[in-house]
Scaffold this active site. Structure first.
Site, PDB file in Angstrom:
ATOM      1  CG  HIS A 240      -3.810  -3.344   3.661  1.00 60.94           C
ATOM      2  ND1 HIS A 240      -2.617  -2.990   4.237  1.00 60.94           N
ATOM      3  CD2 HIS A 240      -4.352  -2.199   3.150  1.00 60.94           C
ATOM      4  CE1 HIS A 240      -2.435  -1.687   4.108  1.00 60.94           C
ATOM      5  NE2 HIS A 240      -3.465  -1.187   3.447  1.00 60.94           N
TER       6      HIS A 240
ATOM      7  CB  CYS B 163      -0.969  -0.026   1.174  1.00 63.19           C
ATOM      8  SG  CYS B 163      -2.347   1.128   1.004  1.00 63.19           S
TER       9      CYS B 163
END
Length: 494
Positions: free
Chosen positions: A432, A332
């Protein structure tokens, strides 16, 4: 449906409310009840995206798993995510309402009681029991007005309360007595029991103190929970938790950069299942260099973290180590940091409009006020370099980011936007939960084993199975240390 509820509050933050809540959820679920957790307001950087694309706190996800249910937005209607510069991102019913100062949120939260009630009503309609979790302490005198986390919620939902205190920190009797004494009369009447948590030692030594305390507060002590280590996600204390892994002998070393604005540090939990892996958080450039894998985690303020990595010398060290062939993984915000530049012309993160990244990947990220929140299912189609055999591996995870990333690096998913890219010894993804994919994690760790001449093998159990085993162990601990019959009496109003 005959709906019942109980609320778990704590004498302070970090006393173990989330774990006790998860344990009770597991007990009720195993006893055959439909049960759901509920936390009206959570402040955490670890979050999760539900199937409907809503963002909630990770603790409520673990509690939902303990309850045998799918995580939904109404389990945590208010999520606050600190993002630096004295501001917090306010997420209501799973959707961001933008950034606010604490003063601005203090005024705004008056409007949120209707959201709390509506969320709870969805639980009331669907479940027999609700285990409600408070936040921090219920007697923060400067915050009690318009409270939407503790006694304000107990009054709003007419819930009986159990107070949890941490004996490991010391002063447990004073913390319990002081908390009760600072409550208003009607608040004290809601407290039906106390649980002492994290006890080390001989319980007989504690009994006289418990008897004197019960005489003072006129509230029963429902149990003393022993100090124990549970391998499930926590919202706080990541460094302490991962550091404990160093007690075992390891052969594969993984360094996770401890960014100032680190988010979703629970991403790395599944890697602990490999008995030859050591995971450490690092903050100084001198701590880098003797590992096989370096992970740049998610960040709640990518630009500020890039600045700090450059100032402390870690950025230049990462570039050096990457050129030497060290495996670098960005997740991310970590992927954004690895790119050429991050552009913030909309002032999503602050006043800096553009900053160069580490330039290890030919990627550019433009930050946007609209947040990408979605679960993802796909297939890795093949990489290059160290990751050349990374093909036909099914993956799932979830995205939480406010940036659109473009570039010419090899995107190894079938998606028409960048989700995961590979360049020689670098792997970067917006997902994630990537390490919860056992096949992917087995591939990564076995690749390191191959490079080090170590026999290849896989983890013996998936992370999902391991987490359920840990939750069952938690249930057993709660049943043995807490008077569950009295807990049922409290929820029945007896």
């Amino acid at each position: 449906m005959n709906h019942k509820k109980i609320m778990i509050m704590g004498t302070a933050s970090g006393v173990g409310k989330s774990i006790i809540t998860a344990g009770l959820c597991r007990v009720f679920f195993k006893d055959g009840f439909s049960v759901a957790p509920f936390k009206s307001q959570n402040m955490a950087l670890n979050s999760y995206i539900t199937k409907e694309g809503a963002e909630i706190g990770r603790a409520q996800v673990v509690q939902a798993i303990a309850s045998g249910i799918e995580p939904r937005y109404y389990l945590n209607p208010i999520l606050l995510k600190p993002n630096g510069n004295g501001r917090i991102q306010v997420i209501i019913n799973g959707s961001s309402r933008g950034n606010m100062s604490s003063i601005e949120y203090g005024k705004y939260k008056k409007e949120l009681k209707k959201d709390i009630i509506n969320a709870y009503l969805k639980i009331k309609e669907r479940f027999e029991i609700c285990v409600i979790e408070g936040a921090g302490s219920p007697v923060e005198l400067n915050l009690k007005e318009d409270d939407v986390a503790n006694m304000g919620v107990a009054h709003l939902l007419n819930a009986p309360v159990v107070l949890v205190a941490d004996i490991d920190k010391g002063g447990v009797f004073a913390s319990i007595y002081g908390t009760i004494e600072l409550m208003e009369k009607e608040e004290r009447e809601r407290v039906k029991g106390v649980i002492i948590n994290k006890f080390r030692g001989d319980l007989d030594v504690l009994k006289s103190g418990i008897e004197r305390l019960e005489n003072l507060i006129k509230i029963p002590i429902l149990g003393v929970v022993p100090y124990f280590h549970l391998d499930i996600e926590e919202e706080d204390g990541a460094t302490e938790k991962l550091e404990r892994i160093k007690e075992r002998e390891k052969k594969i070393r993984i360094s996770v950069l401890k960014l100032k604005h680190i988010s979703n540090f629970t991403d790395f939990e599944p890697l602990k299942l490999y008995d030859d892996v050591e995971i450490n958080y690092v903050e100084r450039v001198s701590d880098l260099g003797d590992e096989e894998i370096i992970i740049i985690p998610g960040s709640k303020n990518t630009i500020d973290d890039i600045i700090r990595l450059k100032e402390n010398g870690i950025a230049s060290k990462l570039i050096e180590l990457s050129r030497e062939g060290k495996i670098i993984i960005g997740i991310c915000g970590g992927m954004q940091i690895l790119g050429d530049k991050v552009i913030d012309s909309d002032a999503v993160e602050g006043e800096i409009e553009e900053i160069s990244g580490l330039a290890l990947l030919n990627l550019q990220t433009v930050l946007k006020k609209d947040k990408m929140t979605a679960q993802y299912v796909g297939v890795l189609r093949g990489g290059e370099g160290i990751f050349k055999d990374l093909r036909d591996i099914k993956i799932k995870g979830y995205e939480i980011h406010q940036g659109i990333t473009t570039g010419i690096e090899k995107n190894i998913t079938d998606d028409n936007r960048i989700v995961a890219v590979v360049k020689e010894n670098i792997f970067a993804t917006y997902l994630h939960g990537i390490f919860e994919n056992k096949e992917f994690s087995d591939y990564l760790i076995n690749k390191v084993r191959e490079l080090k001449g170590i026999k290849q093998k896989g983890s013996l159990i998936s992370y999902e199975e391991y987490r359920l085993k840990e939750l069952d162990r938690l249930e057993d601990i709660i049943r043995k240390s807490v008077d569950i019959k009295k807990i049922y009496g409290i929820i029945e109003g007896i």
